[in-house]
Write an enzyme that holds these catalytic residues in place. Structure first.
Site, PDB file in Angstrom:
ATOM      1  N   ALA A  70      53.670  64.313  74.702  1.00 35.08           N
ATOM      2  CA  ALA A  70      53.389  65.685  75.129  1.00 35.08           C
ATOM      3  C   ALA A  70      53.352  65.784  76.642  1.00 35.08           C
ATOM      4  CB  ALA A  70      52.058  66.147  74.545  1.00 35.08           C
ATOM      5  N   ASP A  71      53.591  66.991  77.129  1.00 34.72           N
ATOM      6  CA  ASP A  71      53.450  67.280  78.542  1.00 34.72           C
ATOM      7  C   ASP A  71      53.226  68.777  78.720  1.00 34.72           C
ATOM      8  OD1 ASP A  71      53.580  65.783  81.172  1.00 34.72           O
ATOM      9  OD2 ASP A  71      54.820  67.530  81.623  1.00 34.72           O
ATOM     10  N   SER A  72      52.624  69.120  79.850  1.00 32.38           N
ATOM     11  CA  SER A  72      52.383  70.517  80.192  1.00 32.38           C
ATOM     12  C   SER A  72      52.686  70.735  81.665  1.00 32.38           C
ATOM     13  CB  SER A  72      50.918  70.894  79.953  1.00 32.38           C
ATOM     14  OG  SER A  72      50.599  70.780  78.604  1.00 32.38           O
TER      15      SER A  72
END
Length: 183
Positions: A70-72
């Protein structure tokens, strides 16, 4: 059980809060990607790069496991804001958000040998004018470190959000509602 391929304490806490059984396996990720992409493409490419680097680092160790990457990122008017490197950069990022709005794009990849699920979520935050003393205290304390766009929804920003469109978990780094639908 899923393997959270991340060093992120925030994502681990989101999984705990959502009641998702997981094991966290941290690894050092080299985040050198061209920011001249659209924000939605950028964050998805980061997730794919994390997967690639993780699999290269661990070879076949987790080949039959359910892996989560995941990444944001934060965007203000399509300007991509990643993690501030220092106080000066944090002040610049926060000045773009002050009395304005920011989009938080969070992507995840859930994969095992039989399936791959890719998700992109967006949360919009609208901010009141920041108190200058509180802003200075926040930045000088360096709590912003490790936070995309120097945004801390559960801390400094909490008192300034007057409107939110989207899930809080997305703004915190992982859309757990969507993730749970696929588990």
């Amino acid at each position: 059980m899923i393997i959270l391929a991340s060093n992120s304490i925030s994502r681990a806490n989101l999984l705990k809060d959502a009641g998702i059984d997981f094991k966290q396996v941290g690894f050092d990720y080299n985040e050198n990607l061209n920011k001249n992409l659209s924000p939605s493409v950028y964050v998805q490419k980061i997730v794919l790069e994390k997967e690639k680097q993780f699999l290269e680092s661990f070879k076949d160790e987790f080949k039959n496991e359910m892996l989560l990457f995941a990444d944001s990122i934060v965007c203000v008017d399509n300007k991509i804001l990643t993690k501030a490197k220092d106080k000066e950069e944090a002040y610049k990022m926060l000045s773009l958000q002050n009395n304005y709005k920011a989009s938080i794009l969070s992507a995840f990849l859930l994969s095992n040998p039989k399936k791959r699920i890719f998700s992109l979520s967006k949360t919009m935050l609208y901010f009141k004018k920041f108190d200058e003393n509180a802003l200075k205290k926040y930045v000088e304390s360096e709590i912003f470190k490790g936070k995309a766009g120097a945004i801390m929804c559960e801390g400094f920003h909490k008192d300034y959000i007057y409107k939110q469109i989207g899930n809080l978990s997305t703004a915190l780094g992982l859309d757990t509602k969507t993730l749970k639908a696929y588990l």
